[in-house]
Design an enzyme around this catalytic site. Structure first.
Site, short mmCIF file in Angstrom:
data_model
loop_
_atom_site.label_atom_id
_atom_site.label_comp_id
_atom_site.label_asym_id
_atom_site.label_seq_id
_atom_site.Cartn_x
_atom_site.Cartn_y
_atom_site.Cartn_z
N CYS A 246 20.53 11.31 86.35
CA CYS A 246 20.39 12.59 87.04
C CYS A 246 21.16 13.42 86.83
O CYS A 246 21.87 13.09 87.08
CB CYS A 246 20.51 11.35 88.43
SG CYS A 246 19.33 9.59 89.06
N ALA B 195 20.28 17.71 86.84
CA ALA B 195 20.08 18.52 87.48
C ALA B 195 21.47 18.84 88.60
O ALA B 195 22.07 18.11 89.66
CB ALA B 195 18.73 19.03 87.91
N PRO B 196 21.92 19.83 88.40
CA PRO B 196 21.52 20.79 88.20
C PRO B 196 22.62 21.25 86.83
O PRO B 196 22.51 22.03 86.03
CB PRO B 196 22.33 21.91 88.80
CG PRO B 196 23.36 21.01 89.52
CD PRO B 196 23.12 19.95 89.72
N GLY B 197 23.05 20.13 86.18
CA GLY B 197 24.15 20.06 85.22
C GLY B 197 25.23 19.76 85.16
O GLY B 197 26.13 19.71 83.73
N GLY B 198 26.01 19.99 85.60
CA GLY B 198 27.13 19.62 85.87
C GLY B 198 28.07 19.11 84.87
O GLY B 198 28.88 19.26 84.14
N LYS B 199 27.90 17.74 85.56
CA LYS B 199 28.21 16.91 84.52
C LYS B 199 27.94 16.61 82.65
O LYS B 199 28.38 15.92 81.72
CB LYS B 199 28.12 15.66 84.89
CG LYS B 199 29.12 15.76 86.44
CD LYS B 199 28.91 14.18 87.24
CE LYS B 199 28.93 13.90 88.53
NZ LYS B 199 28.44 15.57 89.61
N CYS C 207 27.90 10.53 95.77
CA CYS C 207 29.06 11.36 95.98
C CYS C 207 29.11 10.89 97.57
O CYS C 207 28.47 11.89 98.96
CB CYS C 207 28.51 13.49 96.16
SG CYS C 207 27.08 13.47 96.09
#
Ligand SMILES: C[S@@+](CC[C@H](N)C(=O)[O-])C[C@H]1O[C@@H](n2cnc3c(N)ncnc32)[C@H](O)[C@@H]1O
Length: 435
Positions: free
Chosen positions: A249, A251-255, A371
């Site tokens: 999962c 988006a937005p691709g931080g991880k 979160c």
């Protein structure tokens, strides 16, 4: 609408939030219509009014003899914006009053200017009345106050108070470009005060938020903005060259980007997200950081749609959740989230976990993350999963952060520090021959 007063714009954004749009949906178009130098003011009005909505609304309801007609609801929002300024800004009250009355006129409600003027004049003169209940005093919806009190009998007040503060701006240093100390020096060189985060090895917390274009080499991918709690997934994934990694999962691709920065030589990273609208954000982040992943739009739970049958060594499952750990950053969650959302969310979370477990190699590791601060989305999901999945083993996170729930670690939001988050690390103990 060119030339519209700032408060009128804020009231319209607040009305959209009340009708179910998130700030990230309805604020950007409103900001675009303003000259750049006026945008921070509108943003501050909308964020502040959302943050204090339940407290401001408690006061306004006390002051109004009867509610406004549904068609005039935007004027109710306008008064909330003005009350936010009276209670939480340095603006002189006469200016707030005059400009709000002007905004009411500009919104074609001349017949309500008397009421607006009277209510705000009394509010300015009398000060804030004592809150009638805990929803009003903590400025959260009643169900959230109750649920937090029930889930966190020792911490609920601290959680609610922290949710009403502003979150710090935290960076993740791109380990492929700089080490943390080098980047701290660069920041000091341009006069930005910052310090290393306590738990995330590449994290830097700024003393005061700054626009990203002030950050040295931001456009070249030196750093990303990411909360410290979100950065902790990297340590838990225990990455090594040659591994095939799924970010389910993404988006937005931080991880996704944190994974790629943390470990060179991975055999491949697949980043999936269901939302077509959010997928370009992953591509943008990868492009800025000069990283490669296979980005795919799919429902991760429906493995027939996207999976080629090759098992993964590592899976990050950062499920959709109530986002109640990040209310500081998204105060509109207080208005948008409903108590009835939680059970269906838990259903989706468990379904994703069950489906993706089948794509994990024997000996492989899955990191489940949310979160959220609600056990229903966190350790209770992990308990349910462990009960029904004999070959899944919970790994103890060797961590100094968060609470041990017995089935994963829960971080609660901390003032001037990380957000609320939950992590559980699961290992696939099945024998390869059994598959
Ligand atoms: C918590 S966010 C992920 C944040 C992301 N991991 C990051 O760190 O930048 C959850 C994401 O799950 C996506 N999502 C929800 N249901 C999904 C599903 N069934 N399959 C794939 N993605 C899904 C949402 O579109 C959303 O982008």
């Amino acid at each position: 609408m060119p030339g519209q007063p700032m408060r009128a714009r804020a009231a319209q954004v607040m009305l959209a939030v009340e009708q179910g749009q998130s700030l990230s949906q309805c604020l950007p178009p409103a900001l675009k219509r303003l000259p750049e130098n006026e945008r921070p003011a509108l943003q501050a009005l909308c964020f502040g009014t959302c943050r204090w909505f339940f407290r401001l609304d408690g006061e306004l309801q006390q002051r109004l003899r009867k509610p406004l007609k549904p068609l005039d609801r935007v004027i109710h929002q306008l008064m909330l914006v003005a009350l936010f300024q009276l209670r939480h800004s340095q603006q002189a009250s006469y200016a707030v009053l005059n400009e709000t009355v002007e905004a009411c006129r500009a919104m074609n409600r001349p017949h309500l200017t008397g009421l607006v003027n009277g209510v705000l004049r009394a509010a300015a003169r009398e000060g804030e009345p004592p809150p009638q209940n805990q929803s009003v005093s903590f400025s959260h919806p009643p169900w959230m106050v109750e649920k937090l009190r029930h889930n966190w009998p020792d911490d609920w007040q601290a959680i609610l108070d922290t949710n009403n503060t502003q979150a710090p701006m935290t960076l993740r240093v791109n380990a492929r470009r700089f080490d943390r100390d080098q980047y701290l020096e660069l920041l000091a060189g341009v006069g930005i005060q910052a310090s290393a985060t306590a738990f995330a090895p590449h994290g830097i917390q700024l003393a005061t938020p700054v626009p990203v274009d002030r950050l040295p080499y931001f456009a070249d991918g030196a750093v990303s903005v990411q909360d410290e709690a979100a950065q902790l997934c990297i340590t838990l994934l225990d990455l090594a060259p040659g591994q095939r990694v799924l970010d389910a999962c993404a988006a937005p691709g931080g991880k996704t980007c944190a994974i790629l920065e943390a470990c060179k030589g991975l055999a491949g990273v697949i980043a999936i997200d269901e939302s077509a609208d959010r997928l370009p954000r992953i591509e943008e982040n990868l492009a800025r950081l000069d990283l490669d992943a296979t980005v795919q739009q799919a429902d991760a739970a429906n493995t027939d749609q996207w999976w080629d049958g090759q098992l993964f060594d590592r899976i990050l499952l950062d499920v959709p959740c109530s986002a109640t750990g990040v209310i500081r950053r998204h105060p509109d969650i207080k208005l948008l989230r409903r108590e009835s959302d939680i059970v269906p969310l838990a259903g989706i979370q468990l379904a994703l976990l069950n489906a993706l477990w089948r794509t994990l190699k024997p000996g492989g590791r899955l990191v489940y993350a949310t979160c959220s601060v609600f056990p229903q989305e966190n350790h209770r999901i992990i308990r349910r999963f462990l009960k029904q999945t004999a070959e899944a083993a919970l790994l103890e996170a060797d961590a100094l952060w968060g609470h041990d729930t017995g089935a994963g670690r829960q971080l609660l939001p901390v003032p001037h520090s990380h957000d609320g988050f939950f992590y559980a690390v699961l290992e696939n103990r099945s024998n390869e021959r059994e598959l």
